[in-house]
Design a protein around this motif. Structure first.
Motif, mmCIF file in Angstrom:
data_model
loop_
_atom_site.group_PDB
_atom_site.id
_atom_site.type_symbol
_atom_site.label_atom_id
_atom_site.label_comp_id
_atom_site.label_asym_id
_atom_site.label_seq_id
_atom_site.Cartn_x
_atom_site.Cartn_y
_atom_site.Cartn_z
ATOM 1 N N PRO A 1 0.827 -1.213 0.000
ATOM 2 C CA PRO A 1 0.000 0.000 0.000
ATOM 3 C C PRO A 1 0.863 1.266 0.000
ATOM 4 N N VAL A 2 0.275 2.334 -0.489
ATOM 5 C CA VAL A 2 0.909 3.651 -0.414
ATOM 6 C C VAL A 2 0.230 4.381 0.747
ATOM 7 N N SER A 3 1.016 4.989 1.596
ATOM 8 C CA SER A 3 0.449 5.630 2.791
ATOM 9 C C SER A 3 -0.496 6.770 2.413
ATOM 10 N N GLY A 4 -1.493 6.956 3.258
ATOM 11 C CA GLY A 4 -2.445 8.041 3.053
ATOM 12 C C GLY A 4 -1.775 9.404 3.038
ATOM 13 N N VAL A 5 -0.757 9.577 3.852
ATOM 14 C CA VAL A 5 -0.033 10.847 3.900
ATOM 15 C C VAL A 5 0.637 11.110 2.555
ATOM 16 N N ALA A 6 1.289 10.079 2.005
ATOM 17 C CA ALA A 6 1.952 10.231 0.708
ATOM 18 C C ALA A 6 0.935 10.558 -0.386
ATOM 19 N N VAL A 7 -0.213 9.899 -0.363
ATOM 20 C CA VAL A 7 -1.251 10.154 -1.368
ATOM 21 C C VAL A 7 -1.726 11.599 -1.278
ATOM 22 N N ARG A 8 -2.001 12.091 -0.082
ATOM 23 C CA ARG A 8 -2.470 13.473 0.078
ATOM 24 C C ARG A 8 -1.412 14.480 -0.390
ATOM 25 N N GLU A 9 -0.149 14.227 -0.049
ATOM 26 C CA GLU A 9 0.927 15.133 -0.472
ATOM 27 C C GLU A 9 1.070 15.139 -1.992
ATOM 28 N N ARG A 10 0.978 13.968 -2.602
ATOM 29 C CA ARG A 10 1.115 13.864 -4.054
ATOM 30 C C ARG A 10 -0.061 14.522 -4.769
ATOM 31 N N MET A 11 -1.259 14.338 -4.236
ATOM 32 C CA MET A 11 -2.423 14.986 -4.846
ATOM 33 C C MET A 11 -2.308 16.507 -4.724
ATOM 34 N N ALA A 12 -1.822 16.986 -3.588
ATOM 35 C CA ALA A 12 -1.646 18.430 -3.398
ATOM 36 C C ALA A 12 -0.622 18.975 -4.396
ATOM 37 N N ALA A 13 0.452 18.243 -4.621
ATOM 38 C CA ALA A 13 1.476 18.678 -5.579
ATOM 39 C C ALA A 13 0.894 18.757 -6.986
ATOM 40 N N LEU A 14 0.096 17.772 -7.371
ATOM 41 C CA LEU A 14 -0.523 17.796 -8.700
ATOM 42 C C LEU A 14 -1.571 18.898 -8.821
ATOM 43 N N ARG A 15 -2.309 19.166 -7.737
ATOM 44 C CA ARG A 15 -3.291 20.259 -7.773
ATOM 45 C C ARG A 15 -2.587 21.599 -7.989
ATOM 46 N N THR A 16 -1.479 21.807 -7.294
ATOM 47 C CA THR A 16 -0.723 23.043 -7.454
ATOM 48 C C THR A 16 -0.207 23.165 -8.887
ATOM 49 N N LEU A 17 0.333 22.075 -9.416
ATOM 50 C CA LEU A 17 0.841 22.075 -10.781
ATOM 51 C C LEU A 17 -0.259 22.401 -11.783
ATOM 52 N N ILE A 18 -1.398 21.741 -11.682
ATOM 53 C CA ILE A 18 -2.444 21.957 -12.681
ATOM 54 C C ILE A 18 -3.073 23.340 -12.522
ATOM 55 N N ASP A 19 -3.128 23.862 -11.318
ATOM 56 C CA ASP A 19 -3.621 25.235 -11.129
ATOM 57 C C ASP A 19 -2.718 26.224 -11.867
ATOM 58 N N GLN A 20 -1.407 26.020 -11.777
ATOM 59 C CA GLN A 20 -0.460 26.892 -12.477
ATOM 60 C C GLN A 20 -0.614 26.749 -13.989
ATOM 61 N N LYS A 21 -0.722 25.522 -14.466
ATOM 62 C CA LYS A 21 -0.867 25.278 -15.903
ATOM 63 C C LYS A 21 -2.184 25.876 -16.416
#
Length: 191
Positions: free
Chosen positions: A90-110
C-alpha cells in the motif's frame, strides 16, 4: 484517462498504452486544435507507487499541455487484482495526500497560464445564469452573467444575458478560476 505518467505503474495496472503513446495523441490534438482545453484522469497512490514513480508521473504531466486534471486516490475494491496489490504494497495516506496536493498546485499553475493566453482575444460562449443586480461601490447596481466558453473555460460577463444565449466575448482579464469579458454580441440559442 491517463491514470499515471509512469510507465512501470501503467504496466502494473495492465494498461496497454505507455506515456509516449499518450504524449503523441496529445500532440496531435494540440496541433489540430491549439485552443482546446485538455484534461486527464489521474490516479494517485496505485499500490507500490514509489516516490520516483510519482515524480516520473508528475514530470510527464508537467511536460504536457494539460489544462485540468481529475485527480483521485486509488481505492482498493475487494476481490480485485488491485486489492491484492494494495494488501502487499500500500501507499500511505499521507503520501497520497501530499502527491495529490502537488498535482493540484501544478495543474492550477498550468490552467492559469492557459487562461492567460486568451486575454485580448474573442471567444464564443454560452451563458449559464444571470446574477441578480448587486450594489457596487460608488456605482449603481450592476448585473452580469456567467458563461462557459467553447473550450470549457468559466467566464463572467459584464452584462446580463438570459441563460442559453450564445455570445461572442472580448476577454479582458483572467480571474481566480476563469475569465472575465465584455460581450460583443449575443443571440438566443436554439436547442
Amino acid at each position: 484517462p491517463l491514470q499515471s505518467g509512469s510507465d512501470s505503474v501503467l504496466r502494473r495496472m495492465h494498461r496497454r498504452y505507455r506515456p509516449w503513446h499518450y504524449a503523441e495523441r496529445i500532440a496531435a490534438i494540440r496541433a489540430a486544435c491549439p485552443e482546446a482545453a485538455l484534461g486527464a484522469d489521474v490516479m494517485v497512490g496505485f499500490p507500490g507507487e514509489t516516490e520516483a514513480e510519482f515524480q516520473e508521473s508528475y514530470d510527464f504531466i508537467a511536460a504536457q499541455p494539460f489544462t485540468y486534471l481529475h485527480l483521485f486516490p486509488f481505492s482498493a475494491r475487494p476481490a480485485t487484482a488491485g486489492w491484492k496489490l494494495h494488501r502487499q504494497n500500500p501507499v500511505s495516506g499521507v503520501a497520497v495526500r501530499e502527491r495529490m496536493a502537488a498535482l493540484r498546485t501544478l495543474i492550477d499553475q498550468k490552467n492559469q497560464i492557459f487562461r492567460s493566453t486568451f486575454t485580448g482575444k474573442e471567444l464564443s460562449a454560452v451563458t449559464l445564469i444571470s446574477a441578480p443586480a448587486v450594489a457596487v461601490e460608488n456605482k449603481a447596481s450592476q448585473r452580469h452573467s456567467t458563461a462557459l466558453t467553447d473550450n470549457f473555460l468559466p467566464l463572467e460577463l459584464d452584462t446580463a444575458y438570459p441563460a442559453n444565449t450564445l455570445v461572442s466575448v472580448h476577454i479582458t482579464k483572467v480571474t481566480e478560476h476563469g475569465l472575465y469579458g465584455t460581450a460583443l454580441r449575443g443571440m438566443a440559442a436554439t436547442a
